[in-house]
Design an enzyme around this catalytic site. Structure first.
Site, PDB file in Angstrom:
ATOM      1  N   ARG A 166      26.151  60.946 -41.487  1.00 19.76           N
ATOM      2  CA  ARG A 166      24.758  61.013 -41.062  1.00 19.76           C
ATOM      3  C   ARG A 166      24.636  61.213 -39.571  1.00 19.76           C
ATOM      4  NH1 ARG A 166      22.173  58.085 -45.414  1.00 19.76           N
ATOM      5  NH2 ARG A 166      19.944  57.969 -45.120  1.00 19.76           N
ATOM      6  N   ARG A 207      12.597  56.769 -40.813  1.00 17.23           N
ATOM      7  CA  ARG A 207      13.763  57.410 -41.422  1.00 17.23           C
ATOM      8  C   ARG A 207      13.721  58.920 -41.274  1.00 17.23           C
ATOM      9  NH1 ARG A 207      12.982  55.118 -47.049  1.00 17.23           N
ATOM     10  NH2 ARG A 207      14.717  56.410 -47.746  1.00 17.23           N
TER      11      ARG A 207
HETATM   12  P1  ADP Z   1      17.900  57.686 -47.843  1.00 19.08           P
HETATM   13  O1  ADP Z   1      18.820  58.867 -47.752  1.00 19.08           O
HETATM   14  O2  ADP Z   1      16.808  57.879 -48.823  1.00 19.08           O
HETATM   15  O3  ADP Z   1      17.422  57.168 -46.524  1.00 19.08           O
HETATM   16  P2  ADP Z   1      20.119  55.882 -48.402  1.00 19.08           P
HETATM   17  O4  ADP Z   1      20.176  55.000 -49.582  1.00 19.08           O
HETATM   18  O5  ADP Z   1      21.148  56.956 -48.280  1.00 19.08           O
HETATM   19  O6  ADP Z   1      18.667  56.477 -48.471  1.00 19.08           O
HETATM   20  O7  ADP Z   1      20.180  55.012 -47.056  1.00 19.08           O
HETATM   21  C1  ADP Z   1      19.348  53.905 -46.849  1.00 19.08           C
HETATM   22  C2  ADP Z   1      19.638  53.287 -45.474  1.00 19.08           C
HETATM   23  O8  ADP Z   1      21.003  52.853 -45.401  1.00 19.08           O
HETATM   24  C3  ADP Z   1      19.478  54.218 -44.287  1.00 19.08           C
HETATM   25  O9  ADP Z   1      18.143  54.316 -43.845  1.00 19.08           O
HETATM   26  C4  ADP Z   1      20.405  53.554 -43.258  1.00 19.08           C
HETATM   27  O10 ADP Z   1      19.802  52.434 -42.652  1.00 19.08           O
HETATM   28  C5  ADP Z   1      21.546  53.056 -44.108  1.00 19.08           C
HETATM   29  N1  ADP Z   1      22.620  54.070 -44.198  1.00 19.08           N
HETATM   30  C6  ADP Z   1      23.029  54.732 -45.318  1.00 19.08           C
HETATM   31  N2  ADP Z   1      24.022  55.580 -45.037  1.00 19.08           N
HETATM   32  C7  ADP Z   1      24.262  55.468 -43.701  1.00 19.08           C
HETATM   33  C8  ADP Z   1      25.145  56.091 -42.804  1.00 19.08           C
HETATM   34  N3  ADP Z   1      26.020  57.035 -43.212  1.00 19.08           N
HETATM   35  N4  ADP Z   1      25.103  55.733 -41.495  1.00 19.08           N
HETATM   36  C9  ADP Z   1      24.261  54.801 -41.065  1.00 19.08           C
HETATM   37  N5  ADP Z   1      23.371  54.172 -41.858  1.00 19.08           N
HETATM   38  C10 ADP Z   1      23.371  54.495 -43.167  1.00 19.08           C
END
Ligand code: ADP
Ligand code: ZN
Length: 220
Positions: A90, A173
């Site tokens: 990300r 987000r």
């Molecule tokens: P979405 O893609 O709908 O935001 P996710 O379930 O992938 O949902 O992620 C939810 C939350 O988890 C993110 O908003 C972040 O806070 C955290 N998160 C998930 N993946 C990562 C990542 N690779 N790096 C940092 N934070 C992450």
């Protein structure tokens, strides 16, 4: 044949649903950092407690925490034949760390699927989303309601709204995505790995486009 695929896209683009289906079809693990973090939060581990603060506000969990989680996950034997990464990387730092860890194992990414969805549609999807806390299935109040109101079609558990699907957290987000994650499109385009798939069509349509993008037969 190796199958190491990354799903890229904004929150609400449908990565989770599509990644889960593809991984099940291929018999490889879906490595979803959001799901892994939510499990840690539910288990109230120290990592979970730290992650929760960031997640509830819509911000990212620190790179080193997430990178450590993924490294541990990919080291497990079930990932030998491939994996579908969903929600990771990300940030550019995460993408570089992923390249380094794969290189150490003599592996590389085969394809990066970018699910493209406009902001209006993302907002609509996220605020109407309801999820199953037990099996992870996702529903939408308007466009994909469960057969029985408030209950999971798969396992019957009571559906919930994610704590970061509130209007405020959703706006954060989407901003975080634009600033921190969207630059990865160029990162993977430069490496010849990016395939853009329109994510606003009907789900089977999107699924078929993804199968084409990853160069595997569309299932009958
Ligand atoms: P979405 O893609 O709908 O935001 P996710 O379930 O992938 O949902 O992620 C939810 C939350 O988890 C993110 O908003 C972040 O806070 C955290 N998160 C998930 N993946 C990562 C990542 N690779 N790096 C940092 N934070 C992450
Ligand atoms: Zn369920």
């Amino acid at each position: 044949m190796s199958a190491r695929v990354i799903f890229l896209g904004a929150p609400g683009a449908g990565k989770g649903t599509q990644a889960r289906a593809l991984a099940a079809e291929w018999g490889v693990p879906q490595v979803a950092t959001g799901d892994m973090l939510r499990e840690a939060v539910a288990a109230k581990t120290p990592l979970g407690l730290e992650a929760k603060r960031h997640m509830d506000s819509g911000g990212l969990v620190p790179d080193d925490v997430v990178i450590g989680l993924v490294e541990e996950r990919l080291a497990r034997p079930d990932g030998a034949a491939g994996f579908v990464l969903d929600g990771f990387p990300r940030t550019t730092a995460q993408a570089q760390a992923l390249d380094a860890m794969l290189k150490r194992r003599g592996q590389s990414i085969d394809r990066v699927v970018f699910l493209e969805v406009g902001r209006e549609e993302l907002l609509r999807r996220l605020t109407g989303r309801r999820v199953c806390p037990k099996c992870g299935a996702a529903f939408h109040l308007v466009s994909a309601p469960p057969r029985t109101a408030g209950r999971c079609d798969n396992c019957g558990a009571e559906l919930t709204q994610r704590s970061d699907d509130t209007r405020e957290a959703v706006a954060t987000r989407l901003d975080v995505y634009e600033k921190q994650t969207a630059p990865l499109l160029a990162y993977y385009r430069d490496r010849g790995l990016l395939a853009t798939v329109p994510g606003e069509g009907a789900m089977p349509r999107v699924a078929a486009d993804i199968r084409r993008a990853v160069g595997r037969a569309v299932p009958a």
